[in-house]
Design a protein around this motif. Structure first.
Motif, PDB file in Angstrom:
ATOM      1  N   PHE A   1      -7.461 -56.585 -40.640  1.00  0.00           N
ATOM      2  CA  PHE A   1      -7.829 -57.751 -41.436  1.00  0.00           C
ATOM      3  C   PHE A   1      -7.571 -57.492 -42.930  1.00  0.00           C
ATOM      4  CE2 PHE A   1     -10.945 -60.386 -38.652  1.00  0.00           C
ATOM      5  CZ  PHE A   1      -9.968 -60.457 -37.673  1.00  0.00           C
ATOM      6  N   ALA A   2      -7.921 -56.304 -43.403  1.00  0.00           N
ATOM      7  CA  ALA A   2      -7.723 -55.988 -44.818  1.00  0.00           C
ATOM      8  C   ALA A   2      -6.240 -56.030 -45.184  1.00  0.00           C
ATOM      9  CB  ALA A   2      -8.311 -54.616 -45.139  1.00  0.00           C
ATOM     10  N   SER A   3      -5.379 -55.568 -44.250  1.00  0.00           N
ATOM     11  CA  SER A   3      -3.934 -55.596 -44.521  1.00  0.00           C
ATOM     12  C   SER A   3      -3.405 -57.019 -44.605  1.00  0.00           C
ATOM     13  CB  SER A   3      -3.177 -54.817 -43.441  1.00  0.00           C
ATOM     14  OG  SER A   3      -3.187 -55.516 -42.203  1.00  0.00           O
ATOM     15  N   CYS A   4      -4.113 -57.951 -43.947  1.00  0.00           N
ATOM     16  CA  CYS A   4      -3.721 -59.373 -43.985  1.00  0.00           C
ATOM     17  C   CYS A   4      -4.494 -60.141 -45.059  1.00  0.00           C
ATOM     18  CB  CYS A   4      -3.977 -60.029 -42.629  1.00  0.00           C
ATOM     19  SG  CYS A   4      -3.080 -59.306 -41.251  1.00  0.00           S
ATOM     20  N   ARG A   5      -5.309 -59.427 -45.831  1.00  0.00           N
ATOM     21  CA  ARG A   5      -6.151 -60.039 -46.856  1.00  0.00           C
ATOM     22  C   ARG A   5      -7.149 -61.026 -46.262  1.00  0.00           C
ATOM     23  NH1 ARG A   5      -3.322 -59.834 -52.485  1.00  0.00           N
ATOM     24  NH2 ARG A   5      -1.726 -58.298 -52.096  1.00  0.00           N
ATOM     25  N   VAL A   6      -7.676 -60.641 -45.124  1.00  0.00           N
ATOM     26  CA  VAL A   6      -8.741 -61.419 -44.484  1.00  0.00           C
ATOM     27  C   VAL A   6     -10.038 -60.644 -44.655  1.00  0.00           C
ATOM     28  CG1 VAL A   6      -9.641 -62.337 -42.311  1.00  0.00           C
ATOM     29  CG2 VAL A   6      -7.196 -62.469 -42.808  1.00  0.00           C
ATOM     30  N   TYR A   7     -10.994 -61.255 -45.362  1.00  0.00           N
ATOM     31  CA  TYR A   7     -12.280 -60.619 -45.599  1.00  0.00           C
ATOM     32  C   TYR A   7     -13.352 -61.527 -45.007  1.00  0.00           C
ATOM     33  CZ  TYR A   7      -9.255 -58.023 -48.697  1.00  0.00           C
ATOM     34  OH  TYR A   7      -8.223 -57.270 -49.188  1.00  0.00           O
ATOM     35  N   PRO A   8     -13.651 -61.335 -43.715  1.00  0.00           N
ATOM     36  CA  PRO A   8     -14.458 -62.324 -42.984  1.00  0.00           C
ATOM     37  C   PRO A   8     -15.902 -62.407 -43.467  1.00  0.00           C
ATOM     38  CG  PRO A   8     -14.105 -60.354 -41.661  1.00  0.00           C
ATOM     39  CD  PRO A   8     -13.263 -60.199 -42.877  1.00  0.00           C
ATOM     40  N   ARG A   9     -16.417 -63.615 -43.395  1.00  0.00           N
ATOM     41  CA  ARG A   9     -17.841 -63.849 -43.604  1.00  0.00           C
ATOM     42  C   ARG A   9     -18.505 -63.700 -42.235  1.00  0.00           C
ATOM     43  NH1 ARG A   9     -20.384 -68.932 -43.624  1.00  0.00           N
ATOM     44  NH2 ARG A   9     -18.326 -69.940 -43.840  1.00  0.00           N
ATOM     45  N   VAL A  10     -19.239 -62.620 -42.022  1.00  0.00           N
ATOM     46  CA  VAL A  10     -19.739 -62.274 -40.688  1.00  0.00           C
ATOM     47  C   VAL A  10     -20.934 -63.152 -40.318  1.00  0.00           C
ATOM     48  CG1 VAL A  10     -20.667 -60.458 -39.213  1.00  0.00           C
ATOM     49  CG2 VAL A  10     -18.918 -59.910 -40.927  1.00  0.00           C
ATOM     50  N   ALA A  11     -20.784 -63.874 -39.198  1.00  0.00           N
ATOM     51  CA  ALA A  11     -21.868 -64.712 -38.683  1.00  0.00           C
ATOM     52  C   ALA A  11     -22.645 -64.005 -37.583  1.00  0.00           C
ATOM     53  CB  ALA A  11     -21.307 -66.024 -38.144  1.00  0.00           C
ATOM     54  N   ALA A  12     -21.999 -63.046 -36.904  1.00  0.00           N
ATOM     55  CA  ALA A  12     -22.664 -62.331 -35.811  1.00  0.00           C
ATOM     56  C   ALA A  12     -21.882 -61.054 -35.512  1.00  0.00           C
ATOM     57  CB  ALA A  12     -22.731 -63.206 -34.554  1.00  0.00           C
ATOM     58  N   TYR A  13     -22.582 -60.089 -34.915  1.00  0.00           N
ATOM     59  CA  TYR A  13     -21.951 -58.874 -34.403  1.00  0.00           C
ATOM     60  C   TYR A  13     -22.084 -58.875 -32.886  1.00  0.00           C
ATOM     61  CZ  TYR A  13     -21.881 -56.962 -39.163  1.00  0.00           C
ATOM     62  OH  TYR A  13     -21.635 -56.755 -40.493  1.00  0.00           O
ATOM     63  N   SER A  14     -20.975 -58.611 -32.209  1.00  0.00           N
ATOM     64  CA  SER A  14     -21.002 -58.561 -30.744  1.00  0.00           C
ATOM     65  C   SER A  14     -19.863 -57.683 -30.248  1.00  0.00           C
ATOM     66  CB  SER A  14     -20.849 -59.971 -30.159  1.00  0.00           C
ATOM     67  OG  SER A  14     -20.639 -59.915 -28.750  1.00  0.00           O
ATOM     68  N   ASP A  15     -20.193 -56.762 -29.339  1.00  0.00           N
ATOM     69  CA  ASP A  15     -19.170 -55.956 -28.676  1.00  0.00           C
ATOM     70  C   ASP A  15     -18.895 -56.463 -27.263  1.00  0.00           C
ATOM     71  OD1 ASP A  15     -18.917 -54.293 -30.881  1.00  0.00           O
ATOM     72  OD2 ASP A  15     -20.483 -52.915 -30.185  1.00  0.00           O
ATOM     73  N   ASP A  16     -19.527 -57.562 -26.882  1.00  0.00           N
ATOM     74  CA  ASP A  16     -19.348 -58.167 -25.570  1.00  0.00           C
ATOM     75  C   ASP A  16     -18.460 -59.402 -25.734  1.00  0.00           C
ATOM     76  OD1 ASP A  16     -19.801 -60.020 -23.344  1.00  0.00           O
ATOM     77  OD2 ASP A  16     -21.347 -58.611 -22.695  1.00  0.00           O
ATOM     78  N   PHE A  17     -17.237 -59.362 -25.170  1.00  0.00           N
ATOM     79  CA  PHE A  17     -16.297 -60.452 -25.391  1.00  0.00           C
ATOM     80  C   PHE A  17     -16.763 -61.759 -24.764  1.00  0.00           C
ATOM     81  CE2 PHE A  17     -13.330 -56.734 -25.690  1.00  0.00           C
ATOM     82  CZ  PHE A  17     -13.105 -56.856 -27.054  1.00  0.00           C
ATOM     83  N   ASN A  18     -17.422 -61.698 -23.622  1.00  0.00           N
ATOM     84  CA  ASN A  18     -17.924 -62.931 -22.999  1.00  0.00           C
ATOM     85  C   ASN A  18     -18.991 -63.574 -23.879  1.00  0.00           C
ATOM     86  OD1 ASN A  18     -16.309 -62.855 -20.666  1.00  0.00           O
ATOM     87  ND2 ASN A  18     -17.680 -61.384 -19.706  1.00  0.00           N
ATOM     88  N   ALA A  19     -19.867 -62.738 -24.468  1.00  0.00           N
ATOM     89  CA  ALA A  19     -20.875 -63.275 -25.383  1.00  0.00           C
ATOM     90  C   ALA A  19     -20.209 -63.856 -26.625  1.00  0.00           C
ATOM     91  CB  ALA A  19     -21.865 -62.174 -25.773  1.00  0.00           C
ATOM     92  N   SER A  20     -19.187 -63.171 -27.129  1.00  0.00           N
ATOM     93  CA  SER A  20     -18.481 -63.673 -28.313  1.00  0.00           C
ATOM     94  C   SER A  20     -17.869 -65.042 -28.038  1.00  0.00           C
ATOM     95  CB  SER A  20     -17.388 -62.691 -28.736  1.00  0.00           C
ATOM     96  OG  SER A  20     -17.946 -61.455 -29.140  1.00  0.00           O
ATOM     97  N   LEU A  21     -17.247 -65.205 -26.859  1.00  0.00           N
ATOM     98  CA  LEU A  21     -16.633 -66.483 -26.513  1.00  0.00           C
ATOM     99  C   LEU A  21     -17.673 -67.599 -26.421  1.00  0.00           C
ATOM    100  CD1 LEU A  21     -14.012 -65.317 -23.875  1.00  0.00           C
ATOM    101  CD2 LEU A  21     -13.507 -66.480 -26.034  1.00  0.00           C
ATOM    102  N   GLN A  22     -18.834 -67.290 -25.880  1.00  0.00           N
ATOM    103  CA  GLN A  22     -19.888 -68.307 -25.803  1.00  0.00           C
ATOM    104  C   GLN A  22     -20.352 -68.702 -27.201  1.00  0.00           C
ATOM    105  OE1 GLN A  22     -20.947 -69.960 -23.190  1.00  0.00           O
ATOM    106  NE2 GLN A  22     -19.717 -68.800 -21.702  1.00  0.00           N
TER     107      GLN A  22
END
Length: 310
Positions: A215-236
């Motif tokens: 992301f840093a190489s693409c100049r994307v500095y995200p505003r974090v709304a949540a942390y999740s290591d579970d992809f199914n939870a992220s999709l929901q």
């Protein structure tokens, strides 16, 4: 070289009468069946179907190929079953470690595939993240093979005594809530996503570090709304509008409604999937299993199974 999986699909298309019906029987999408048939036409140099907007009709060449394919596939299954059974005497069990996405979306396809019961392979499955399963791959350990993934050059490590066999890649895709009003498949620049809320991996994990650098190489500095290591939870969470996320294609097979997939050319990342095997325990049974799983993964993702690393 003609892929036997494509021949099996050809037989089912002719038997069921359409790509869609064959897809339902085989557990693929209609698009995947169409891609397989196009690949078979390309590899054989023969037109197999007359396609129109409403139907696909097998050509005479397709019917001839199907008649011969049945015998060829029977012979292949007999060969693999015989080698798998004789390689380890009466021992039929294969002890497998596998990570959740592969266990959810790829392994069931293998177990439902034609000819699988005749191979005489009894699986004992342990589902866990890569670091969990690698520990079972020591001489005298509880596993014969571990299917693992690595994102970039992340911190996954394994003993040098293990042999690595490439399986394929699972490409990450950018997903956003449909409520944001952006059309599916839209091509966007990474900078356009920088100010949007994001669902990110927990800081400190190896995957998170790789994504942060990308992301840093693409100049994307995200505003974090949540942390999740579970992809199914992220999709929901994406589906209810919480934020954008970066998820692998296998996880998208259970994509909920209201999730839009974007094309962001600057954001290119993949989970590299491979099998780790004990060097002195690479039986014919293990080879048959790994090769078949690699073929199904390629059919589901469309990704190459050629190892891109030297």
């Amino acid at each position: 070289m003609i892929n036997p999986l494509h021949l099996r699909t050809l037989l089912e298309v002719i038997r069921s009468g359409s790509f869609a019906a064959a897809a339902t029987q085989l557990g693929y999408t209609a698009s995947a069946v169409s891609q397989q048939m196009s690949a078979l036409e390309r590899d054989s140099g023969v037109l197999l179907f007359q396609r129109s907007a409403r139907s696909v009709l097998p050509t005479e060449a397709a019917l001839v190929m199907a008649r011969h394919a049945g015998k060829v596939l029977t012979d292949i299954d007999a060969l693999l079953a015989a080698s798998a059974r004789t390689d380890e005497g009466t021992r039929q069990e294969l002890r497998l470690g596998i990570f959740p996405s592969l266990a959810t979306y790829v392994l069931p396809q293998l177990l439902r595939s034609p000819g699988w019961p005749q191979l005489g392979i009894n699986l004992h499955v342990s589902v866990g993240e890569p670091q969990q399963t690698i520990g079972g791959l020591r001489s005298g350990g509880e596993l014969d093979v571990a299917l693992v993934y690595q994102v970039g050059q992340s911190g996954l490590a394994w003993p040098h005594s293990l042999n690595r066999q490439w399986i394929g890649d699972d490409n990450f895709r950018v997903v956003i809530p449909a409520a944001w009003g952006i059309r599916p498949g839209s091509v966007m620049e990474a900078a356009q996503l920088s100010d949007m809320p994001w669902i990110m991996h927990h800081p400190g994990t190896s995957d998170a570090a790789v994504i942060e650098r990308l992301f840093a190489s693409c100049r994307v500095y995200p505003r974090v709304a949540a942390y999740s290591d579970d992809f199914n939870a992220s999709l929901q969470l994406v589906s209810v509008g919480l934020g954008a996320a970066l998820v692998p294609e296998l996880a998208l097979r259970s994509r909920p409604e209201n999730v839009v997939v974007l094309d962001v050319p600057e954001i290119r990342l993949a989970r590299n999937i491979f099998a780790l095997l004990i060097t002195d325990n690479q039986s014919a049974r293990v080879k048959v299993f790994v090769d078949r799983l690699a073929g199904i993964l390629q059919e589901l993702t469309g990704a190459s199974t050629v190892d891109p690393t030297p």
